[in-house]
Structures are given as C-alpha cells and as structure tokens.
Design an enzyme around this catalytic site. Structure first.
Site, PDB file in Angstrom:
ATOM      1  CG  ASP A 196      -2.016   1.037   1.163  1.00 27.24           C
ATOM      2  OD1 ASP A 196      -2.617   1.175   0.096  1.00 27.24           O
ATOM      3  OD2 ASP A 196      -2.268   1.707   2.183  1.00 27.24           O
ATOM      4  CG  ASP A 250       1.408   6.618   7.327  1.00 26.42           C
ATOM      5  OD1 ASP A 250       1.297   6.705   8.560  1.00 26.42           O
ATOM      6  OD2 ASP A 250       1.167   7.559   6.561  1.00 26.42           O
TER       7      ASP A 250
END
Length: 409
Positions: free
Chosen positions: A289, A309
């Site tokens: 992602d 992240d």
C-alpha cells in the site's frame, strides 16, 4: 634486446602492475567494507533488546530533545542509541495532555500531545493477533502491531528510516476524554461495556468504531518527526492505480525501470536505491500500500525515503505479494550493504532477531508465529530474486556500492 622491444615490455609490465594494484585495492576496499558490514551487524544484534528504562545519560535534556537531535537527512535515529529505551519509555508512559483527531488520511488514528509537548500518532487495535486479513493485499483496517514490528525490522535491516514506534495501553475514559478536542470527543460512543471512537478520516464511519476492552485500549504510538524537518510527499513510481481493470505502467512494461532512471530524482543520488530498499522492506512485512512516500523538503533527492505508515502490513502470512518486489526485479540493482545484511539474516536469524527486538514492547507478543515464519520465507524469495539478477547481468552490475558517511554532530 632492442630498445623498442624493451620499451614495449616495460609498457606491458607497467599496465599489468597498474591493473594488479587497482584490482588488489578494489578487493581490499570491498573486503574492508564487508568486514565493517559484519561488525555493524553484530553490534545491531547485541543491542536488539531495548529495555524501556526512564534513565537518561544526558540528564539536562528531555527524551524529546534527544530524539529530535538524532534526525539527519539520511537517518531518523543513529546506529548507537543507548537512550532509545528511555525515549520509548517516555512514549508509552508520559501523561497525555491533549488528544485530537488524526492528521489527514484514510485510516483511523488520533493525534496525542504528551507531557513536554511531544506529538505522537496513536493507532488503535482493530484485530486479534491471529486474525487473517483476506482480499487484496492492501485490504482491511490499519494494524497497530504492524507499526511496532515494522519499526524493529527497520532497526534490524540497518536502514534507520522509520520513526520510533512503541505499543501503549491507554484508558479512554480517564486519559483521553478529559483532554480530547470537541471534534474527537464527538466520535466517542459506548457499545455494551466498551468505550469506542471512530475519529475523522476518509474511511472513518460511525458504524465501524475502534473499541477498547472496557475503557482500556491497546494501540501503538509513533513519534512525530521534529517540525524543523518538514516533509515532502511524492508519488511512488511503482504505485498501484487502485482501480479494478486498470494497470499501472510498471505492471505491464518490463522496461519501466529504464524510464524511471531518466526521471528526477531517480536519475542520480540515492533515491532509486532507497526505493529498492523499501520494496524489500515492504515485501518482508507484506505492505502493498505504499502509493506515496515522504522525504524531507527541498532535499533535491539527497535525503532518505522515510518509512512512514507501515500499518497495512502483516495482514496475511500466507500471502506473498511478489509485485511488491517489482523495483528490485525490474531494475536489478541493490546496495551491497543491503545485500550483505540480507545474507546475514538467513537461516532463521531474521525471525529470531525480530522476536528478540519486540520482546520488551508493552503489547508483546507483537506478532503471531505464522507472521514470523513468513518473514524467513520471504527473505529466501528476495535472495533468489537477486541471484536471478546476478545470473543475468553479473554481480558487478547488480551489487551497487552506496555508503554514505552520516553525521550526528
């Protein structure tokens, strides 16, 4: 022997001498570099266990000041971090003086201000450790424990490009609600005997809150990078389209890396090698992602790719998403130091090292055994991919020297 023949012979001997000297120096340099890689690896292993201890060597500084001084263009924290445990202890114990909705993004998070003014990002627990996230490799909620595991993997790989992360238990009723902003407080609810909140984000829904066990919520806290190092966001050249039936160019063009190499900042400097390091990191943790990435602003491609992240990771230990490795197998280059480190981690060393590194975390055990086993299997796939590259192009082309002297003065 005629003069002309003597001159020719001397010229030949001179050429042989020069080539021999260069060859020996190159080999000596390479051997010295490899020996230094081994020493660095052993130092890393000896410092894996991070006891969360409040004591600081520099008693005149706060843990937040120490962590802020660590940050330089190519590292978030240095190799030698005797005060890492003290900083992480502060992250997991310091009083929360303000709580707000998280910064912009797709997933639920809260922005906390700890005593001393330090910002941290809190990501709540959404899944049990043995929960398997089905579907696309980027499916599901963020995994708080993935952030913790990814930080320690960053240490083990020697990248030092991920912000500090540690697990923390918070009491939503006594620690968060009294200091919460109206915006965050408005998303709180009670379901059964559990306190819950759903926050503000692109995918945040009142129907999908994160719930504590009673009032106690498990989560992760990520240390906010110093404001003096503003971030710049970049589209990842190997990002996905996230649209069904529409492929990104890299997914069908095998010569895509050649085009990337002609584009700034990938045409010079360390950025392309950072992209490949990151692909290896993401493949190990199962993160498909990374559609964007951050570096420091106005760096002209010189600063690191910051590993922010990492929570869309460790979702399914049985899924090895090979497309994550596209930068590696399409460009067929890798840092020598990264290659050496990966080889040192073979034969179960990676699993053992990560398990040891995470053992002192407050939310330990951080990962289930299937996820730890998957790391060792994925490592073998990475090594096999590099071997295919060296078989095709030769090690001199594939293994790239990129060693930078880093300063923490």
């Amino acid at each position: 022997m005629k003069l002309k023949q003597r001159v020719v012979l001397l010229a030949i001997l001179l050429v042989i001498f020069i080539f021999t000297k260069v060859f020996l120096i190159d080999n000596l340099d390479t051997s010295a570099a490899n020996r230094e890689d081994q020493r660095t690896f052993q130092r890393m292993l000896s410092g894996l266990r991070v006891a969360l201890d409040p004591r600081l060597e520099h008693t005149l500084q706060s843990p937040w000041e120490i962590a802020a001084q660590w940050v330089v263009p190519r590292e978030v924290y240095p190799e030698d971090t005797p005060e890492l445990g003290a900083v992480m202890h502060a992250m997991t114990t310091k009083k929360i003086i303000k709580a707000d909705v998280g910064y912009k993004g797709t997933q639920l998070k809260a922005l906390l201000i700890l005593e001393g003014g330090q910002k941290v990002v809190f990501k709540p627990k959404r899944y049990a450790r043995d929960y398997i996230v089905e579907g696309e490799p980027y499916a599901g909620y963020d995994r708080h424990n993935a952030e913790v595991a990814a930080f320690h993997l960053d240490r083990i790989l020697g990248f030092r490009r991920a912000p500090l992360v540690v697990g923390r238990f918070v009491n939503l009723r006594t620690e968060i609600k009294p200091v919460a902003t109206e915006q965050l407080l408005g998303t709180f609810m009670t379901l059964g005997n559990n306190t819950c909140f759903y926050g503000k984000c692109y995918y945040c829904r009142e129907t999908e809150p994160a719930c504590a066990d009673g009032d106690i919520m498990e989560g992760s806290v990520t240390l906010w990078l110093p404001d003096v190092w503003p971030l710049q966001k970049h589209r990842h050249p190997w990002g996905r389209t996230y649209r069904e039936g529409k492929l990104a160019r890299w997914e069908y063009d095998e010569s895509y890396c050649d085009a990337v190499k002609k584009t700034s900042p990938y045409d010079s400097g360390p950025r392309l090698l950072d992209i490949i390091d990151t692909a290896i990191f993401d493949y190990l943790i199962g993160n498909a992602d990374r559609h964007h990435y951050e570096s420091f602003q106005d760096d002209e491609g010189a600063s690191m790719l910051i590993l922010l992240d990492n929570a869309k990771s460790f979702g399914n230990p049985a899924l090895d998403e090979r497309s994550i490795l596209a930068p590696l197998y399409q460009c067929c280059i890798i840092r020598v130091s990264t290659w050496n480190r990966l080889n040192y981690l073979k034969n179960g060393v990676l699993k053992s090292a990560l398990k040891t590194a995470m053992s002192h975390d407050p939310i330990s055990p951080v990962l289930s055994d299937p996820h730890l086993d998957a790391l060792d299997q994925r490592l073998l796939s990475i090594l096999a991919t590099v071997k295919q590259c060296t078989d095709q192009f030769g090690p001199d082309v594939v293994l790239v020297e990129d060693r930078m002297t880093l300063s923490h003065l």
